[in-house]
Design a protein around this motif. Structure first.
Motif, short mmCIF file in Angstrom:
data_model
loop_
_atom_site.label_atom_id
_atom_site.label_comp_id
_atom_site.label_asym_id
_atom_site.label_seq_id
_atom_site.Cartn_x
_atom_site.Cartn_y
_atom_site.Cartn_z
N ARG A 294 100.54 0.34 -2.31
CA ARG A 294 99.70 1.53 -2.39
C ARG A 294 99.71 1.98 -3.84
O ARG A 294 100.77 2.17 -4.42
CB ARG A 294 100.25 2.64 -1.51
N THR B 26 97.90 4.71 -6.80
CA THR B 26 97.14 5.93 -7.02
C THR B 26 96.68 5.94 -8.47
O THR B 26 97.48 5.77 -9.38
CB THR B 26 97.99 7.18 -6.74
N GLU C 15 93.12 10.77 -8.71
CA GLU C 15 93.36 11.28 -7.35
C GLU C 15 92.98 10.26 -6.27
O GLU C 15 93.06 10.53 -5.09
CB GLU C 15 92.61 12.59 -7.12
N LYS D 97 93.51 7.01 -4.01
CA LYS D 97 94.57 6.17 -3.47
C LYS D 97 93.94 4.89 -2.91
O LYS D 97 92.94 4.94 -2.18
CB LYS D 97 95.30 6.89 -2.35
N SER E 229 94.81 0.93 -1.16
CA SER E 229 95.78 0.07 -0.50
C SER E 229 95.02 -1.08 0.15
O SER E 229 93.96 -0.86 0.75
CB SER E 229 96.56 0.85 0.55
#
Length: 174
Positions: A83, A85, A88, A90, A92
């Protein structure tokens, strides 16, 4: 030693110029071969990968370190692992079935060479026969491109965010 050309794959995004390699006399580049081979069998994964490349990397963030967190002998496997970032956003890619190999030119955030890749059928690329072959090709391409940069055979045009041959032309043969 076989000869290949370094050519623009996409230069219409705001932050990154994407290059690819094409064996001399081949009809398709290595990146085109990758997407053409997997567009039907892994349609959703291909769409996610294209969105990642063109939107997240090419338009929104550039080729930032977080996207290149899967180093493999001088090249990088895409998409990134785990994951991540960025700002802002994110991202995965759990259990992502495909791996596309890439080289970030001089660790810059605006120049990336995409190679080929394949389906990841095992825990490691060494255990995935098709993927391992594409990985070894990507490593070879990457080393030859980096050597050409060191030798001055390829130069970076800062103003146009492009790579040029030592003579200033766009035709880059290695």
């Amino acid at each position: 030693m076989s000869t290949f050309e370094l050519e623009i794959w996409d230069d219409e995004t705001e932050r990154v110029t994407f290059y690819t390699v094409r064996w001399q006399d081949a009809d398709l580049s290595e990146t085109e071969k990758f997407f053409e081979k997997h567009e039907k069998s892994h349609k959703d994964a291909v769409q996610h990968l294209l969105s990642f490349l063109l939107d997240a990397m090419g338009t929104d963030h550039g080729a930032v370190d977080a996207f290149f967190n899967r180093p493999e002998d001088g090249v990088f496997g895409l998409p990134p692992k785990g994951r991540i970032t960025v700002d802002e956003i994110k991202l995965s890619f759990p259990n992502f079935p495909l791996r596309l190999y890439a080289l970030r030119i001089n660790d810059r955030e605006d120049l990336v060479v995409l190679f080929n890749g394949g389906t990841k059928t095992s825990q490691t690329n060494q255990e995935s026969p098709e993927l391992n072959l594409k990985f070894r090709e990507a490593v070879s391409f990457g080393k030859r491109i980096e050597q050409a940069l060191r030798d001055g055979m390829i130069v970076i045009d800062e103003e146009s965010r492009t790579l040029k041959s030592f003579d200033g032309s766009d035709n880059i043969t290695i």
